[in-house]
Enzyme design. Structure first.
Site, PDB file in Angstrom:
ATOM      1  CB  SER A 235      -8.253 -37.044  54.867  1.00  0.00           C
ATOM      2  OG  SER A 235      -7.903 -36.071  53.750  1.00  0.00           O
ATOM      3  CD  GLU A 355      -7.884 -42.133  49.194  1.00  0.00           C
ATOM      4  OE1 GLU A 355      -8.735 -41.150  49.396  1.00  0.00           O
ATOM      5  OE2 GLU A 355      -7.649 -42.878  50.150  1.00  0.00           O
TER       6      GLU A 355
END
Length: 573
Positions: A235, A355
């Site tokens: 991330s 996601e």
């Protein structure tokens, strides 16, 4: 001035280390009663004498890993050092206790991090095999992997990650803290004006590079090879890895890159744009004095609580972003990848199949309630960078024709627009210049240990792959006290495969080997990726179609530069 300070510190380190080494040698000689003997004394495997100091670590509970925790890699960023580049650590002749984690950087409590108000937080941890100091390629030292945690550049900390799975495969792992939120990414004209480089706002990235320099100086003493360093992160940590690939200041500090779900930070603002945003933050906390000195004094007198309470004014999407300041970044990382003007090295890059689902749960089901037909377009508008396109996107992501619920429709939009297609675009940009290996994490039954159940399956959502690489034996943060679901037999097999790929890539720059299923290299004209599904990974070539990347490329105006001499340059990075 800073260069001269660094040289002075190095001279002090040299003399201090020399004195310390003499005292240590004398101590061991006295202890073992052979001052005149030529037989060297054996140090404890948990005591390390490195260029930046001596450190006393400990053995982990399995007996297979040495832990050196809470080692300072830069001076405390407090007082007048708040919003300045990290300064070198002053040497010490005393052995430093490295058996406990250091402070983590200021943040509020979240699903993946504990609250902290302590600015003295620039610490790192090193984990190394407790055994032979020879790596698999016979070079005498282990490959090194440096982990940058995620958390939108706002939250999380180094001590949430136990890398024993990786270390048991013969690598040394370093995990770092770095400044977050406004303390790490505030740009302001007053801060720029006081800087010798006339920059501001990239302090968190400068921390990461200071940690990489510490690794380069010291890691050999811990059994690591400073010429074989892999930077990897998830991330915001993945985005940071891409930023460092594009940063001239990171050249030579690492040699391979692994990016997990890090393509979301598509572009970075200019320094002037970041300064304008920073002025809004300064005004909000009452620092709007007429002269720069007054602004600086006011900002540095603010409490950490006040800074945390107002830092959302800096967010672009999930959180703050670095800026193109002409020093740390001379261009956005997509522009750098497109032009080939980046630190060229083998790249592993990927995303997770679902996601967006965790963000739908957070933003809707666990707060405002599930997305409905009447809120669908608005929910999409809050997910994409161009809210005006929400009606068009809603007609393209149809419920129930394509998705069984509006929640999952928004989740798919977030997955495709924010993570999957930007990751694929980064692969397309990088692959002509460097060997590129693309993946998609596809375990739809991955345990969800961050949030409680909701009406839909989280699937292979954001951060779901982390538990396949790291152990989380002591989860913390207000969302991390849920019962931890262990991996089942097939998921453990997938975990073993993934750890094998990651560590082999750290060793050779190619994830293939040791009888693993073949991971094809990514090329623009044959976009093969590895699908990480349990129990065994397989190749996939329909990623762009599944995630509707042509639609998103058209909608956002993404275009590829000419593909001249395709991929030949990648063999000579």
């Amino acid at each position: 001035m800073l260069d001269e300070m660094s040289r002075s510190v190095e001279r002090l380190q040299g003399s201090a280390r020399a004195r310390a080494s003499l005292w240590k040698a004398f101590y061991f000689a006295l202890s073992f009663g052979f001052v005149a003997s030529s037989v060297p004394a054996l140090a404890s495997p948990t005591w390390v004498d490195a260029p930046d100091g001596a450190f006393q670590g400990k053995i982990d509970t399995t007996g297979t890993m040495r832990e050196f925790l809470g080692m300072r890699y830069a001076q405390p960023v407090i007082g007048n050092l708040r919003w300045k580049a990290p300064q070198p650590v002053l040497p010490s002749v005393a052995t430093q206790d490295a058996t406990q984690f250091g402070n983590h950087c200021p943040q509020t409590a979240t699903i993946a991090g504990n609250a902290s108000l302590t600015e003295d937080c620039l610490f790192l941890n090193v984990f190394t095999p407790n055994g032979s100091e020879r790596d698999s390629d016979g070079g005498g030292t282990h490959p090194v992997m440096v982990w940058i945690h995620g958390g939108s550049l706002v939250f999380s900390e180094s001590n949430e990650f136990n890398p024993i799975k990786l270390v048991q495969r013969g690598v040394v792992v370093a995990i770092i803290n770095y400044r977050l939120g406004a303390l790490g990414f505030l740009a302001h004209s007053a801060l720029t004006g006081e800087s010798s480089d006339r920059t501001s706002g990239n302090y968190g990235i400068e921390d990461q590079q200071a940690a990489l320099k510490w690794v380069r100086r010291n890691i050999r003493a811990f059994g690591g090879n400073p010429e074989k360093v892999t930077l990897f992160g998830e991330s915001a940590g993945g985005a940071s890895t891409l930023i460092n690939m594009a940063s001239p200041k990171a050249r030579g500090l690492f040699h391979r890159a692994i990016v997990e779900s890090g393509g979301y930070m598509a572009s970075q603002p200019t320094l002037a744009q970041a300064e304008a945003t920073g002025s809004k933050f300064a005004n909000a906390v009452g620092c709007n004095q007429a002269n720069p000195a007054g602004v600086l004094a006011c900002l540095r007198n603010q409490t950490v609580s006040t800074i945390l309470a107002n830092q959302a004014l800096l967010y672009v999407g999930f959180g703050p972003v670095p800026n193109v300041d002409g020093k740390i970044l001379t261009q956005s990382f997509w522009a750098a990848l497109a032009s080939g003007q980046f630190n060229r090295m083998p790249l592993m890059n990927g995303s997770n199949h679902d996601e967006g689902n965790i963000f739908v749960a957070l933003d809707f089901d666990l707060s405002a309630g599930p997305v409905t037909s009447s809120t669908y377009a608005a929910a999409i508008g809050g997910t994409i960078s161009n809210p005006a396109a929400a009606p068009l996107v809603a007609t393209h992501y149809q419920v129930p024709a394509q998705f069984p619920s509006f929640d999952l429709g928004v989740g798919a939009v977030g997955t495709d627009a924010v993570f999957a297609c930007p990751a694929r675009f980064a692969d397309e940009l990088a692959s002509p210049f460097v060997p590129t290996f693309a993946y998609e994490f596809n375990d739809e039954k991955a345990p969800q240990s961050f949030l409680p159940p909701v009406a839909f399956s989280y699937g292979a959502t954001h951060a779901a792959e982390l538990q396949y690489l790291f152990q989380f034996p002591n989860p913390s943060g207000f969302g991390l006290n849920l019962p931890q679901v262990p991996l089942d037999v097939n998921q453990q097999k997938l975990s073993d495969r993934m750890v094998g790929y990651w560590t082999e890539f750290a060793t050779s720059g190619n994830p293939n080997g040791h009888g693993q299923p073949v991971w094809p290299r990514f090329h623009r004209d044959h976009e093969a990726m590895l699908s990480l599904a349990e129990p065994s990974p397989t190749s996939e070539t329909n990623f762009a179609k599944v995630h509707q990347c042509d639609f998103w490329d058209t909608l956002t105006g993404r275009t590829l530069p000419p593909n001249e001499d395709h991929d030949r340059r990648a063999d000579n990075h």
